[in-house]
Design a protein around this motif. Structure first.
Motif, short mmCIF file in Angstrom:
data_model
loop_
_atom_site.label_atom_id
_atom_site.label_comp_id
_atom_site.label_asym_id
_atom_site.label_seq_id
_atom_site.Cartn_x
_atom_site.Cartn_y
_atom_site.Cartn_z
N HIS A 190 -4.55 -23.22 -5.21
CA HIS A 190 -5.82 -22.63 -5.25
C HIS A 190 -6.10 -20.99 -5.99
CE1 HIS A 190 -9.25 -20.13 -2.41
NE2 HIS A 190 -10.06 -21.11 -2.72
N LEU A 191 -4.59 -20.39 -5.90
CA LEU A 191 -4.63 -19.53 -6.81
C LEU A 191 -4.58 -19.87 -8.26
CD1 LEU A 191 -1.89 -16.24 -6.40
CD2 LEU A 191 -2.78 -17.62 -8.53
N MET A 192 -3.32 -20.62 -8.82
CA MET A 192 -4.18 -21.16 -10.37
C MET A 192 -5.37 -21.85 -10.14
SD MET A 192 -0.16 -22.80 -10.18
CE MET A 192 -0.27 -22.87 -11.97
N ASN A 193 -5.88 -22.07 -9.32
CA ASN A 193 -7.27 -22.64 -10.03
C ASN A 193 -8.36 -21.52 -10.73
OD1 ASN A 193 -6.38 -25.47 -10.09
ND2 ASN A 193 -6.89 -25.93 -8.22
N ASN A 194 -7.97 -20.84 -9.08
CA ASN A 194 -9.30 -19.81 -8.85
C ASN A 194 -9.15 -17.98 -8.87
OD1 ASN A 194 -11.53 -20.69 -7.78
ND2 ASN A 194 -9.56 -21.82 -6.91
N GLY A 195 -7.44 -18.40 -9.38
CA GLY A 195 -6.88 -16.30 -9.36
C GLY A 195 -5.81 -16.13 -10.17
N ILE A 196 -5.41 -17.41 -11.51
CA ILE A 196 -4.38 -16.88 -12.45
C ILE A 196 -5.39 -15.67 -13.64
CG2 ILE A 196 -5.46 -18.20 -14.46
CD1 ILE A 196 -2.09 -18.35 -12.95
N GLY A 197 -5.89 -14.92 -13.69
CA GLY A 197 -6.65 -14.70 -14.25
C GLY A 197 -6.32 -13.45 -14.00
N LEU A 198 -5.34 -12.86 -12.32
CA LEU A 198 -5.32 -11.71 -12.37
C LEU A 198 -3.69 -11.60 -13.34
CD1 LEU A 198 -5.51 -12.70 -8.53
CD2 LEU A 198 -6.47 -10.31 -9.97
N PHE A 199 -2.95 -12.56 -13.49
CA PHE A 199 -2.06 -12.94 -14.32
C PHE A 199 -1.94 -12.53 -15.81
CE2 PHE A 199 -0.80 -14.09 -9.54
CZ PHE A 199 -0.21 -13.29 -9.74
N ASN A 250 0.42 -1.05 0.17
CA ASN A 250 0.36 -0.06 -0.27
C ASN A 250 0.83 1.64 -0.22
OD1 ASN A 250 -2.38 -1.50 -0.14
ND2 ASN A 250 -2.85 -1.34 2.42
N ASN A 251 2.52 1.25 0.41
CA ASN A 251 2.72 2.37 0.98
C ASN A 251 3.25 2.14 -0.24
OD1 ASN A 251 1.92 2.91 3.95
ND2 ASN A 251 4.48 1.95 4.41
N LEU A 252 3.57 1.64 -1.44
CA LEU A 252 4.38 1.49 -2.33
C LEU A 252 3.24 1.64 -3.78
CD1 LEU A 252 7.51 -0.48 -2.23
CD2 LEU A 252 7.26 1.73 -1.99
N ASN A 253 1.79 1.73 -3.45
CA ASN A 253 0.77 1.90 -4.41
C ASN A 253 0.98 0.39 -5.63
OD1 ASN A 253 -1.21 3.16 -5.54
ND2 ASN A 253 -0.38 4.07 -7.16
N LEU A 254 1.03 -0.44 -4.91
CA LEU A 254 1.66 -1.77 -5.58
C LEU A 254 0.27 -2.75 -5.30
CD1 LEU A 254 4.89 -3.32 -4.91
CD2 LEU A 254 4.67 -1.62 -6.42
N PRO A 255 -0.16 -2.96 -6.35
CA PRO A 255 -1.34 -3.99 -5.83
C PRO A 255 -0.73 -5.14 -5.71
CG PRO A 255 -1.68 -3.85 -8.16
CD PRO A 255 -0.32 -2.99 -7.94
N PHE A 256 -1.68 -5.81 -4.52
CA PHE A 256 -1.23 -6.98 -3.84
C PHE A 256 -2.34 -8.18 -3.98
CE2 PHE A 256 -1.19 -8.70 0.49
CZ PHE A 256 -0.54 -9.04 1.14
N ILE A 257 -1.66 -9.15 -3.43
CA ILE A 257 -2.50 -10.12 -3.06
C ILE A 257 -1.82 -11.34 -2.10
CG2 ILE A 257 -2.37 -12.88 -4.46
CD1 ILE A 257 -2.23 -11.75 -7.11
N GLY A 258 -2.77 -12.15 -1.25
CA GLY A 258 -2.75 -12.86 0.04
C GLY A 258 -2.51 -13.80 -0.29
N ILE A 259 -1.84 -14.32 0.90
CA ILE A 259 -1.73 -15.64 0.66
C ILE A 259 -1.63 -16.67 2.21
CG2 ILE A 259 0.09 -18.62 0.36
CD1 ILE A 259 -1.10 -17.19 -2.35
N GLY A 260 -2.73 -17.27 1.95
CA GLY A 260 -2.98 -17.10 4.15
C GLY A 260 -4.29 -18.36 3.61
N ARG A 261 -4.63 -18.59 5.37
CA ARG A 261 -6.21 -19.34 5.91
C ARG A 261 -6.25 -18.76 6.84
NH1 ARG A 261 -5.88 -25.39 4.74
NH2 ARG A 261 -4.14 -24.56 3.15
#
Length: 225
Positions: free
Chosen positions: A215-224, A184-195
């Motif tokens: 989980h990211l590759m199955n559900n969020g790969i569109g972000l890349f 946030n301080n560097l104005n970068l898009p962020f993706i979290g890993i955790g549960r």
């Protein structure tokens, strides 16, 4: 033929790529206690900067020791302590981490690593996900005190692989509040890993979170894309 590089992905390591937080914190505390601080605070998140070198320097100042904090001695003690820790409990990868790193490589992303850990620990942790630290851009608390400096330097190195030196896309991936705050301080898009609790802390602050890289590759790969 010009290779099109989509952008830069900045990875935290502990708790993000590797299950290594417990071993790291144990070794770090053991190393700090060799300096016989009269009252060492182990609430690491309440130090001004959440990096090993900055915590060490602040602990030194709070103890009112003379001279400069001896980072080289901390590095030596940390290395000894961590080598002991990982003989008992070796580092393992967060599920899907190495596969995701390979996917990014195959899709021409520039990957850099930025961690608040001392360098020796970072090198050993990257080994757990099949990464040779000598062949990648890795910035650690051994070089800089603040998370912002570490991430900025990592991005600078990653940008050298991009034609013109400018990345159209920058993505930061981490597991903790400090990672999100730095992004946030560097104005970068962020993706979290955790549960569980860790994930809730990040989602409550508006970050997209995936429990692991599978989980990211199955559900969020569109972000890349």
């Amino acid at each position: 033929m010009t290779v099109i590089i989509p952008g830069i992905v900045v990875f935290d390591i502990d708790g993000t790529l590797t299950d290594s937080v417990a071993q790291h914190q144990s070794a770090f505390e053991t190393a700090l206690r060799t300096f016989c601080f009269p009252s060492l605070r182990t609430d690491w998140g309440n130090y001004t900067h959440h990096t090993d070198s900055a915590i060490f320097e602040q602990a030194w100042e709070e103890a009112q020791y003379e001279g400069r904090a001896d980072l080289s001695e901390l590095e030596f003690q940390y290395r000894r302590a961590l080598e002991h820790e990982i003989t008992i409990s070796p580092f393992t990868e967060i599920k899907g981490a190495s596969a995701f790193l390979q996917w990014l490589k195959e899709h021409s992303w520039s990957v850099v690593f930025a961690t608040g850990s001392l360098r020796f620990g970072a090198v050993k942790k990257l080994e757990a996900v099949g990464v040779d630290a000598e062949k990648v851009d890795l910035i650690t608390a051994s070089e800089f005190r603040t998370r912002e400096e570490i991430v900025q330097k990592a991005i600078h190195l990653g940008s050298k692989k991009i034609p013109g030196g400018h990345a159209d896309s920058l993505i930061s991936i981490g597991d903790g509040l400090w990672d999100l705050k730095t992004a946030n301080n560097l104005n970068l898009p962020f993706i979290g890993i955790g549960r569980d609790v860790k994930a809730k802390l990040l989602t409550d602050l508006g970050a997209p979170v995936f429990e692991d890289f599978t989980h990211l590759m199955n559900n969020g790969i569109g972000l890349f894309r």
